[in-house]
Design a protein around this motif. Sequence first.
Motif, PDB file in Angstrom:
ATOM      1  N   SER A 121     -22.170  12.186-115.713  1.00 35.72           N
ATOM      2  CA  SER A 121     -21.308  12.558-114.597  1.00 35.72           C
ATOM      3  C   SER A 121     -20.832  14.002-114.716  1.00 35.72           C
ATOM      4  O   SER A 121     -21.030  14.656-115.734  1.00 35.72           O
ATOM      5  CB  SER A 121     -20.101  11.631-114.555  1.00 35.72           C
ATOM      6  N   VAL A 122     -20.190  14.482-113.647  1.00 29.60           N
ATOM      7  CA  VAL A 122     -19.659  15.837-113.634  1.00 29.60           C
ATOM      8  C   VAL A 122     -18.634  16.016-114.760  1.00 29.60           C
ATOM      9  O   VAL A 122     -18.636  17.022-115.468  1.00 29.60           O
ATOM     10  CB  VAL A 122     -19.016  16.142-112.260  1.00 29.60           C
ATOM     11  N   LYS A 164     -12.162  14.918-106.967  1.00 27.06           N
ATOM     12  CA  LYS A 164     -12.981  13.767-106.577  1.00 27.06           C
ATOM     13  C   LYS A 164     -14.404  13.862-107.124  1.00 27.06           C
ATOM     14  O   LYS A 164     -15.077  12.850-107.299  1.00 27.06           O
ATOM     15  CB  LYS A 164     -13.041  13.665-105.049  1.00 27.06           C
ATOM     16  N   VAL A 165     -14.867  15.093-107.404  1.00 25.88           N
ATOM     17  CA  VAL A 165     -16.259  15.227-107.853  1.00 25.88           C
ATOM     18  C   VAL A 165     -16.450  14.771-109.296  1.00 25.88           C
ATOM     19  O   VAL A 165     -17.570  14.539-109.737  1.00 25.88           O
ATOM     20  CB  VAL A 165     -16.782  16.682-107.738  1.00 25.88           C
ATOM     21  N   GLY A 203     -16.186  12.071-110.985  1.00 30.24           N
ATOM     22  CA  GLY A 203     -16.921  10.844-111.281  1.00 30.24           C
ATOM     23  C   GLY A 203     -18.337  10.843-110.740  1.00 30.24           C
ATOM     24  O   GLY A 203     -19.113   9.938-111.013  1.00 30.24           O
ATOM     25  N   LYS A 204     -18.676  11.868-109.945  1.00 29.08           N
ATOM     26  CA  LYS A 204     -19.994  11.864-109.308  1.00 29.08           C
ATOM     27  C   LYS A 204     -21.075  12.373-110.256  1.00 29.08           C
ATOM     28  O   LYS A 204     -20.790  12.951-111.297  1.00 29.08           O
ATOM     29  CB  LYS A 204     -19.964  12.743-108.058  1.00 29.08           C
ATOM     30  N   PHE A 205     -22.321  12.162-109.848  1.00 29.26           N
ATOM     31  CA  PHE A 205     -23.446  12.677-110.627  1.00 29.26           C
ATOM     32  C   PHE A 205     -23.996  13.931-109.959  1.00 29.26           C
ATOM     33  O   PHE A 205     -23.912  14.059-108.732  1.00 29.26           O
ATOM     34  CB  PHE A 205     -24.527  11.605-110.757  1.00 29.26           C
ATOM     35  N   THR A 245     -26.760  15.048-108.939  1.00 29.47           N
ATOM     36  CA  THR A 245     -27.687  14.991-107.805  1.00 29.47           C
ATOM     37  C   THR A 245     -26.992  14.609-106.497  1.00 29.47           C
ATOM     38  O   THR A 245     -27.565  14.769-105.427  1.00 29.47           O
ATOM     39  CB  THR A 245     -28.815  13.984-108.082  1.00 29.47           C
ATOM     40  N   GLU A 246     -25.748  14.090-106.600  1.00 33.03           N
ATOM     41  CA  GLU A 246     -25.036  13.712-105.373  1.00 33.03           C
ATOM     42  C   GLU A 246     -24.334  14.907-104.726  1.00 33.03           C
ATOM     43  O   GLU A 246     -23.758  14.776-103.663  1.00 33.03           O
ATOM     44  CB  GLU A 246     -23.974  12.644-105.685  1.00 33.03           C
ATOM     45  N   LEU A 247     -24.347  16.055-105.418  1.00 35.81           N
ATOM     46  CA  LEU A 247     -23.583  17.206-104.935  1.00 35.81           C
ATOM     47  C   LEU A 247     -24.489  18.235-104.268  1.00 35.81           C
ATOM     48  O   LEU A 247     -25.691  18.280-104.525  1.00 35.81           O
ATOM     49  CB  LEU A 247     -22.866  17.870-106.112  1.00 35.81           C
ATOM     50  N   THR A 278     -21.905  23.366-104.772  1.00 41.89           N
ATOM     51  CA  THR A 278     -20.949  22.642-105.623  1.00 41.89           C
ATOM     52  C   THR A 278     -21.487  22.507-107.044  1.00 41.89           C
ATOM     53  O   THR A 278     -20.755  22.683-108.016  1.00 41.89           O
ATOM     54  CB  THR A 278     -20.676  21.244-105.039  1.00 41.89           C
ATOM     55  N   GLN A 279     -22.772  22.197-107.139  1.00 39.65           N
ATOM     56  CA  GLN A 279     -23.384  22.089-108.473  1.00 39.65           C
ATOM     57  C   GLN A 279     -23.194  23.379-109.249  1.00 39.65           C
ATOM     58  O   GLN A 279     -22.907  23.387-110.442  1.00 39.65           O
ATOM     59  CB  GLN A 279     -24.886  21.822-108.349  1.00 39.65           C
TER      60      GLN A 279
END
Lengths: 228, 243, 258
Positions: free
Chosen positions: B94-95, B131-132, B134-136, B138-140, B144-145
Amino acid sequence: MRKRFRLRIHEALEQMYFLGVQSLPIVFISLGFVGLMMILELAFHMRLVLKHDALVPAFSAVLMVRELGPVITCLLLTSRIGAGIAAEIGTMKVTEQLDALKMLSIDPFDYLVVPRWVGSVFAAISLTVVAIAVSLWGGALLAIQKLGTSSGEYFNTVFFFVKFPDVIRCLLKAAVFGTLIPFIASYQGFRCGTGSAAVGEAATQAVVRSSLAIIVADFVLTYLFYAI
Amino acid sequence: MISVKQVSKSFGERRVLNQITMQVAPGECVFVLGKSGVGKSVLLKLMVGLNSPESGEIHVAGLKVDAENSQTLAQIRKKCGLVFQFPALLDSVSVFENISFGIRAREISVNPSEIEAKVREKLSLVGLNEKVLGKFPTELSFSTQKRVSIARTLAVEPDYLLFDEPTTGMDPIATTGLNHLIKKLSQELKVTTVVVSHDIKSAFAVGDRMILLDQGQIVFEGSAEKFKTSTASLAKQFQEEMF
Amino acid sequence: MEYILNLTKTLGGMILLAEKWIKLTFQGKTRWGFVIDQIFQVGVKSLGMTLIAGMFVGAIMALQIDVQLKDFGAESFLGGLSTSTTLRNVGPVLIAFLLSGKVGAYTSAELGTMEVTEQLNAIRLLGADPVEYIILPRIWAVIISSFLLLIVGLMVTILGGVLFSQFIGVNALSYIQNIPRIVTGWSIVLSVVKSFVFGTLIAIVSCYKGYTARGGAVGVGTAVQSCAVTNLILIIFTDFFLSMISSLLQELFQVGYL
């Protein structure tokens, strides 16, 4: 209705060289060892079952020609060219070269798939012939050394038990496997997603699916040829 | 202090760096400019030993960069942070894991709540919402990445910050934000910064000094003011781009 | 010439990687939680394929050996002979081929992608060792999952043989009763050893090929391809050498014949 496909001679020749000739060293070495191994293993089994090993060369040759020759050669060919074809077409898709081809009104199927198909069938058939020759030769070496057969005896029994229809069926198998590889691989390439991860995925899927297809097709063909 | 002495590097026949000599003083912010493919990124990789020069030497903080000598290399890398051109985030975690990776690996902190505080701090520094976390990756979105990747580099609190094309692929608003951030880091925290870029506007906004690379050689070196009046042909092209 | 140089380089690189793998493992650096995660990810994904392949390999061998034994007039040995040949040779080799495609190519593609997108460089710069952090758990995961899959696959080949023998009109019961008469404990040990060695080969080769991938999407494709080819060649080689060692041991110590 789609028009009849055009064979591009130049591309087809290029693929024959690339897919066939360049796979030669790998097939040569590998199948030599398979030939050795079959003699070794069958000698063990025959001693166990029949208490003598006179039938080993014949049994191994028949098994090579009917099954392992075409199957192992084409599995090698799959890993050599299946991943390559999928990665190549996948990369072309990712970098929008496929769209560029379409804009030049070149049909990607004619331009990419048909030459690879011709090349792959050629490669599968000719490499299988080479493979079986090499494995018989490797088998002969070991049989002469280990079982004390003379080379004359060895080839006599081999040619007595391997019948002409076996050879034809073997080449038919090779042709079918040679057809499966490029079609499955280029299908995976054409439906490749974006990015380098997707190209790797397409290459992986191409190897796995065509290997599995070869095994299933081998079963079906063996059943059709020998059980009915 | 980063000092580059007569460094050369070729790829096959193509010589991308030819006897380059340059220095970056502590706390300084230097922009290395040039067209695409002139070996700017290679220069950054040489500085942290991801690549080795054919001839010449590079010293970072008084230590010689040598890809063979893993001990000094580890010491040098401990002081440096490199932001890659493409985000290079670890896809499988995750991020939050990405940003805290360096803190854990360098054992800057082992206390979970301290690590979390640091991660949140760096995240707000690059202007991202919590909020980012918990994300992975590839979802961004790409931009943002890239910000996450900058936060990851900042999390290890390096003395030397190296940016490879930081603004490429980012929208104008994010670009301005990033420029402010770079300026703030170099002015307030006295971080020595090297930015490789072809974004001349950012260079004028942020850089203390500029170095212009062309065909493997330095064709211009100096302040923004001096750059405006430079007569080097590539400098002129860049000036036209700007004004 | 270039071919031989490349081969030497690949083999050398793989041996160095294997050395590092053993060293790091003995230093207790393996993150076993992550290994188990990976085993589930890789293993479960490949299970279906292994089952199908096992079934068909078993059926092919039963069919072919049946036809051949009829030629030689020895069909009473069918169950034992086809099971034994499949377990000792053809099974491990063919299933390992498929696993090298599935598990190996998957791993090399994943690592290759990490290399070309500079994820591995990022790990290096952030102060961790990519071999320790990324490669080590993957090597173990691939070894363990390939080994388990091979064992499952081999069991399924037996099942495939039994089912198919029924289909071609051989009494399944006599087929099964024939198995323990020819399949010796030694053969089972040999096939287990082969499965483990093949699993290790697949792990080292695919991690090495992925780790050394260079140059964008094309580089990843090349890594996958050369991983698959290297795996297959090495599997065939080691299969022969293991069979040879087994037959030497049998001759020396007179073991294996029940």
